[in-house]
Design a protein around this motif. Sequence first.
Motif, short mmCIF file in Angstrom:
data_model
loop_
_atom_site.label_atom_id
_atom_site.label_comp_id
_atom_site.label_asym_id
_atom_site.label_seq_id
_atom_site.Cartn_x
_atom_site.Cartn_y
_atom_site.Cartn_z
N LEU A 131 2.88 -2.75 21.52
CA LEU A 131 4.21 -2.30 21.09
C LEU A 131 4.22 -2.08 19.58
N GLY A 132 4.89 -1.01 19.16
CA GLY A 132 5.15 -0.84 17.73
C GLY A 132 6.02 -2.00 17.26
N PHE A 133 5.91 -2.37 15.99
CA PHE A 133 6.56 -3.61 15.54
C PHE A 133 8.07 -3.61 15.77
N GLN A 134 8.76 -2.53 15.41
CA GLN A 134 10.22 -2.54 15.56
C GLN A 134 10.63 -2.47 17.03
N ASP A 135 9.77 -1.88 17.85
CA ASP A 135 10.03 -1.85 19.29
C ASP A 135 10.01 -3.29 19.81
N TYR A 136 9.00 -4.07 19.36
CA TYR A 136 8.90 -5.48 19.75
C TYR A 136 10.06 -6.29 19.15
N PHE A 137 10.27 -6.11 17.85
CA PHE A 137 11.15 -7.01 17.09
C PHE A 137 12.63 -6.74 17.35
N VAL A 138 13.01 -5.49 17.27
CA VAL A 138 14.44 -5.16 17.38
C VAL A 138 14.79 -4.73 18.81
N ALA A 139 14.07 -3.70 19.34
CA ALA A 139 14.45 -3.19 20.66
C ALA A 139 14.27 -4.26 21.73
N ARG A 140 13.15 -5.02 21.67
CA ARG A 140 12.91 -6.03 22.72
C ARG A 140 13.20 -7.45 22.25
N GLN A 141 13.81 -7.56 21.06
CA GLN A 141 14.30 -8.87 20.57
C GLN A 141 13.22 -9.95 20.59
N CYS A 142 11.98 -9.57 20.32
CA CYS A 142 10.82 -10.49 20.25
C CYS A 142 10.60 -11.22 21.58
N SER A 187 0.85 -1.19 0.00
CA SER A 187 0.00 0.00 0.00
C SER A 187 0.88 1.24 0.00
N ASP A 188 0.36 2.31 -0.61
CA ASP A 188 1.04 3.60 -0.51
C ASP A 188 0.59 4.33 0.76
N ASP A 189 -0.46 3.80 1.38
CA ASP A 189 -0.99 4.43 2.60
C ASP A 189 -0.34 3.78 3.82
N PRO A 190 -0.23 4.54 4.93
CA PRO A 190 0.43 3.96 6.11
C PRO A 190 -0.41 2.86 6.77
N VAL A 191 0.26 1.74 7.03
CA VAL A 191 -0.32 0.65 7.83
C VAL A 191 0.76 0.28 8.85
N SER A 192 0.40 0.21 10.12
CA SER A 192 1.41 -0.08 11.16
C SER A 192 1.03 -1.31 11.95
N THR A 193 1.91 -2.29 11.94
CA THR A 193 1.68 -3.48 12.75
C THR A 193 1.96 -3.16 14.20
N VAL A 194 0.97 -3.49 15.04
CA VAL A 194 1.09 -3.29 16.48
C VAL A 194 1.00 -4.66 17.15
N VAL A 195 1.92 -4.91 18.08
CA VAL A 195 1.97 -6.20 18.76
C VAL A 195 1.30 -6.06 20.12
N LEU A 196 0.29 -6.91 20.37
CA LEU A 196 -0.39 -6.91 21.67
C LEU A 196 0.30 -7.93 22.55
N THR A 197 0.77 -7.51 23.71
CA THR A 197 1.55 -8.43 24.55
C THR A 197 0.69 -8.97 25.70
N LYS A 198 1.23 -10.03 26.31
CA LYS A 198 0.54 -10.69 27.44
C LYS A 198 0.30 -9.70 28.58
N GLU A 199 1.23 -8.75 28.75
CA GLU A 199 1.10 -7.75 29.83
C GLU A 199 0.02 -6.72 29.51
N GLY A 200 -0.60 -6.83 28.35
CA GLY A 200 -1.64 -5.87 27.99
C GLY A 200 -1.08 -4.60 27.37
N ILE A 201 0.22 -4.63 27.02
CA ILE A 201 0.84 -3.45 26.42
C ILE A 201 0.84 -3.61 24.90
#
Length: 315
Positions: A148-159, A132-146
């Motif tokens: 996370l933006g995808f790169q925050d989950y994937f890279v910063a928090r190492q999944c 898509s040319d339009d913005p779509v952002s994957t958001v990860v819902l965690t067990k703690e109810g938080i």
Amino acid sequence: MKVVALAGGVGGAKLVDGLAQCVQPENLTVIVNTGDDFHHFGLHISPDLDTICYTLAGLANPETGWGRAGDTWVVMGEIERLGGPTWFRLGDRDLATHLERTRRLQQGERLSEVVTAFCQAWGVKVKVLPMSDDPVSTVVLTKEGIELGFQDYFVARQCQPEVRGFRFVGSETAQPTPGVLEALRRADLVVICPSNPWVSIGPILALPGVRETLMHKVVVAVSPLVGGQALKGPAAKMFRELGWQPSPLAIAHFYQPLLRGILVDVSDAVWADEIRRLSIIPEVTDIVMRNIQDRIRLARKVIAFGQKVVETSAL
Ligand code: FO1
């Protein structure tokens, strides 16, 4: 035969690279996930698009799969010295891509236009379309109810956070890039690459019109799981945390009812009968891509299998 590949990430890039070596460029379109795009240092970063384009151009870093081969880290080093964020590593050559993409987007070019221009500059002949040319952002819902933006989950928090689900913010209103639905309609075969179903292929399928169009097509997938493990990334962990045993059968279930066939690894031959019971044709073969020869061999296998499924479907 007109082939469309749906892809995201390193596994997808490897198969796309193989497909590009055995399908004429005018007969191959790659639709790429942009759900993990984000802004960093004010720059528009498109990790999956870059991974796929760099791989097709022979520019990808062979160790990581993402970023540029032979990159240098002068800018990151200086940012570190100034106390800036270094959790997301941007090499000097890679930075040029993000700078120029951001400049063009700010001038009003669409993301798909930027990708076409970059592919031309890098000598990539295959048609690469951002989903898509339009913005779509994957958001990860965690067990703690938080959330996370995808790169925050994937890279910063190492999944590491346990996942409960995903949201693709913007996907209800985002339009597929011009040419996406048309390429799918014209395709003889749609290949779902061995990318993460939840966060690489899921965002593409969430766009308006994509699932509906695929329902009328011959779709085959290559399992991203081998022997209960993902070759790269958190796919197996995600399946487990969401209550599924990670296996090619789980992949077949995930893509039901779109899927007509699936390539599974020889080590997963045990799942073939259960997959067949879902009315999905299994093809057991070596699906691990260790080198370029493997990419081409698997791509040829995918095309031959796809051809067989197309002929079976026409009966
Ligand atoms: N992945 C990492 O694990 N660490 C990084 O520092 C990192 C930087 C990076 C820079 C540019 C780019 O295009 C991709 C990058 N990736 C990095 C990979 C990437 O974010 C993920 O592999 C994908 O988003 C998942 O498909």
